[in-house]
Scaffold this motif. Sequence first.
Motif, PDB file in Angstrom:
ATOM      1  N   ARG A 141       0.791  -1.430   0.183  1.00 38.85           N
ATOM      2  CA  ARG A 141       0.129  -0.296   0.082  1.00 38.85           C
ATOM      3  C   ARG A 141       0.911   1.331   0.037  1.00 38.85           C
ATOM      4  O   ARG A 141       2.146   1.257   0.382  1.00 38.85           O
ATOM      5  CB  ARG A 141      -0.783  -0.023   1.254  1.00 38.85           C
ATOM      6  N   PRO A 142       0.226   2.344  -0.483  1.00 40.19           N
ATOM      7  CA  PRO A 142       1.030   3.523  -0.387  1.00 40.19           C
ATOM      8  C   PRO A 142       1.492   4.007   0.765  1.00 40.19           C
ATOM      9  O   PRO A 142       0.651   3.735   2.032  1.00 40.19           O
ATOM     10  CB  PRO A 142       0.026   4.742  -0.871  1.00 40.19           C
ATOM     11  N   LEU A 143       2.843   4.427   1.107  1.00 40.24           N
ATOM     12  CA  LEU A 143       3.053   4.572   2.498  1.00 40.24           C
ATOM     13  C   LEU A 143       3.677   6.158   2.945  1.00 40.24           C
ATOM     14  O   LEU A 143       3.959   6.750   1.918  1.00 40.24           O
ATOM     15  CB  LEU A 143       4.847   3.904   2.562  1.00 40.24           C
ATOM     16  N   ALA A 144       3.378   6.571   3.952  1.00 41.29           N
ATOM     17  CA  ALA A 144       3.784   7.999   4.387  1.00 41.29           C
ATOM     18  C   ALA A 144       5.063   7.664   5.322  1.00 41.29           C
ATOM     19  O   ALA A 144       4.884   7.039   6.352  1.00 41.29           O
ATOM     20  CB  ALA A 144       2.839   8.570   5.312  1.00 41.29           C
ATOM     21  N   LEU A 145       6.088   7.666   4.580  1.00 48.13           N
ATOM     22  CA  LEU A 145       7.421   7.397   5.217  1.00 48.13           C
ATOM     23  C   LEU A 145       7.814   8.373   6.514  1.00 48.13           C
ATOM     24  O   LEU A 145       7.205   9.537   6.415  1.00 48.13           O
ATOM     25  CB  LEU A 145       8.582   7.312   4.483  1.00 48.13           C
ATOM     26  N   PRO A 146       8.503   8.212   7.350  1.00 51.86           N
ATOM     27  CA  PRO A 146       8.984   8.995   8.683  1.00 51.86           C
ATOM     28  C   PRO A 146       9.361  10.290   8.199  1.00 51.86           C
ATOM     29  O   PRO A 146      10.105  10.333   7.269  1.00 51.86           O
ATOM     30  CB  PRO A 146       9.937   8.187   9.516  1.00 51.86           C
ATOM     31  N   ARG A 147       8.991  11.202   9.047  1.00 49.41           N
ATOM     32  CA  ARG A 147       9.150  12.893   8.559  1.00 49.41           C
ATOM     33  C   ARG A 147      10.778  12.974   8.741  1.00 49.41           C
ATOM     34  O   ARG A 147      11.123  13.852   7.835  1.00 49.41           O
ATOM     35  CB  ARG A 147       8.493  13.819   9.568  1.00 49.41           C
ATOM     36  N   THR A 148      11.451  12.469   9.682  1.00 52.31           N
ATOM     37  CA  THR A 148      12.864  12.425   9.760  1.00 52.31           C
ATOM     38  C   THR A 148      13.497  12.516   8.323  1.00 52.31           C
ATOM     39  O   THR A 148      14.588  12.949   8.351  1.00 52.31           O
ATOM     40  CB  THR A 148      13.404  11.368  10.713  1.00 52.31           C
ATOM     41  N   ILE A 149      13.039  11.771   7.568  1.00 53.07           N
ATOM     42  CA  ILE A 149      13.853  11.352   6.411  1.00 53.07           C
ATOM     43  C   ILE A 149      13.402  12.010   5.247  1.00 53.07           C
ATOM     44  O   ILE A 149      13.607  11.767   4.004  1.00 53.07           O
ATOM     45  CB  ILE A 149      13.949   9.938   6.006  1.00 53.07           C
ATOM     46  N   ALA A 150      12.277  13.136   5.319  1.00 50.72           N
ATOM     47  CA  ALA A 150      11.404  13.680   4.519  1.00 50.72           C
ATOM     48  C   ALA A 150      12.382  14.435   3.310  1.00 50.72           C
ATOM     49  O   ALA A 150      12.105  14.385   2.100  1.00 50.72           O
ATOM     50  CB  ALA A 150      10.469  14.799   4.972  1.00 50.72           C
ATOM     51  N   ASP A 151      13.636  15.068   3.856  1.00 53.55           N
ATOM     52  CA  ASP A 151      14.233  15.764   2.928  1.00 53.55           C
ATOM     53  C   ASP A 151      15.473  14.979   2.198  1.00 53.55           C
ATOM     54  O   ASP A 151      16.016  15.453   1.001  1.00 53.55           O
ATOM     55  CB  ASP A 151      14.884  16.934   3.593  1.00 53.55           C
ATOM     56  N   ALA A 152      15.599  13.846   2.780  1.00 52.66           N
ATOM     57  CA  ALA A 152      16.692  12.959   1.950  1.00 52.66           C
ATOM     58  C   ALA A 152      16.104  12.197   0.774  1.00 52.66           C
ATOM     59  O   ALA A 152      15.063  11.798   0.725  1.00 52.66           O
ATOM     60  CB  ALA A 152      17.202  12.031   2.939  1.00 52.66           C
ATOM     61  N   PRO A 153      17.203  12.229  -0.373  1.00 50.56           N
ATOM     62  CA  PRO A 153      16.434  11.290  -1.384  1.00 50.56           C
ATOM     63  C   PRO A 153      16.617  10.060  -1.034  1.00 50.56           C
ATOM     64  O   PRO A 153      17.271   9.555  -0.240  1.00 50.56           O
ATOM     65  CB  PRO A 153      17.535  11.713  -2.481  1.00 50.56           C
ATOM     66  N   LYS A 154      15.726   9.098  -1.640  1.00 54.87           N
ATOM     67  CA  LYS A 154      15.479   7.663  -1.093  1.00 54.87           C
ATOM     68  C   LYS A 154      16.133   6.766  -2.304  1.00 54.87           C
ATOM     69  O   LYS A 154      16.098   7.028  -3.434  1.00 54.87           O
ATOM     70  CB  LYS A 154      14.124   7.483  -1.017  1.00 54.87           C
ATOM     71  N   LEU A 155      16.531   5.705  -1.582  1.00 54.47           N
ATOM     72  CA  LEU A 155      16.969   4.410  -2.349  1.00 54.47           C
ATOM     73  C   LEU A 155      16.229   3.224  -1.960  1.00 54.47           C
ATOM     74  O   LEU A 155      16.250   2.890  -0.893  1.00 54.47           O
ATOM     75  CB  LEU A 155      18.551   4.221  -2.214  1.00 54.47           C
ATOM     76  N   GLY A 156      15.401   2.826  -2.949  1.00 51.83           N
ATOM     77  CA  GLY A 156      14.543   1.571  -2.323  1.00 51.83           C
ATOM     78  C   GLY A 156      15.205   0.655  -2.669  1.00 51.83           C
ATOM     79  O   GLY A 156      16.070   0.382  -3.569  1.00 51.83           O
ATOM     80  N   PHE A 157      15.217  -0.569  -1.710  1.00 55.02           N
ATOM     81  CA  PHE A 157      15.794  -1.630  -1.971  1.00 55.02           C
ATOM     82  C   PHE A 157      14.517  -2.771  -1.834  1.00 55.02           C
ATOM     83  O   PHE A 157      13.907  -3.129  -1.066  1.00 55.02           O
ATOM     84  CB  PHE A 157      16.917  -1.923  -0.633  1.00 55.02           C
TER      85      PHE A 157
END
Length: 318
Positions: A141-157
């Motif tokens: 399902r669509p996820l709201a990721l933790p706010r702490t990492i809001a500004d970091a670009p993401k790498l999905g694994f």
Amino acid sequence: MLKPDIEDGQRSLADPAFRADVLAGLERRPRAIPARWFYDRRGSELFEAITDLPEYYPTRTEIGILDRIGGEVRDLVGPGRAVVEFGSGSSTKTPLLLRCVEPSAYVPIDISGDFLRDSSKTLSAAFPDLLVLPFEADFMRPLALPRTIADAPKLGFFPGSTIGNMTPLMAADLLRTMRGSLGEGAMLLIGMDRIKSADILVPAYDDAAGVTAAFNMNLLDRMNRELDGTVPLDAFRHVARWNDDRARIEMHLEAVRDADFTVDNRPFSISAGETIHTENSHKYGPRDARILLRAGGWTPVAEWTDPDGLFAVYLAEA
Ligand code: AVI
């Protein structure tokens, strides 16, 4: 009323979704029960044992690839990304990635909170300076990721070729959902199992020691334990077959004789030769995998395989 089930000394209630899926799956033709129900405690242990089998090449082959490509991945991905692992489970492949990409944080996502907390503790001990943010959720399902990492670009694994357990339509939907959850500028590192000879594929899902058979049969045992079933286990056998038309290994539980049983007090009859379809494991050729990634909204950036071309790891960007 839900029946209490006693497992490992703890009282637990049967999952209503398990009950609904099993009853509907036994009712329909062809009969089919979703593979997600394999993974109770015993099923998860059996799956761990499968990953060590000589015939089951995917796990060790993917680990070999990840071990080799660390430097290239680091160069393509850059430092400071928040690594988000979908369905982290026991996180055995994660250290290989975390060691090379200099992440700003690690977010393991798993539906099983217990598993998640245990593996997060182990990882925090191995990477004491890393911010580890375990996230208990269904990654489908669509996820709201933790706010702490809001500004970091993401790498999905998303290792392990788990994407192969979905139909291509579901797989493309999931890739899109992941893209939405990870946001702008995200990248994705994903493992996919390749199409190969049925002489290699079938034994990988029907090993000589019978561990995969036990993994499949555990589903019947689970129905008996959790849904007050009377399924005669000796009336079924494990079958793994390559479906070339759909490029997938299918696992079935085949009735070896006519049998009558009840599940949750509902009567069922199965005739000799009929099957309950329990799992699909789709395999992707190089072009198929790239098309699937594009269908899911990702652009392939790089791909790596092992010397025998058994398994592939893809890096893609949003
Ligand atoms: C979890 N998944 C990627 C495994 C696979 O290969 O499809 C599940 C499995 N089923 C039987 N053996 C392994």
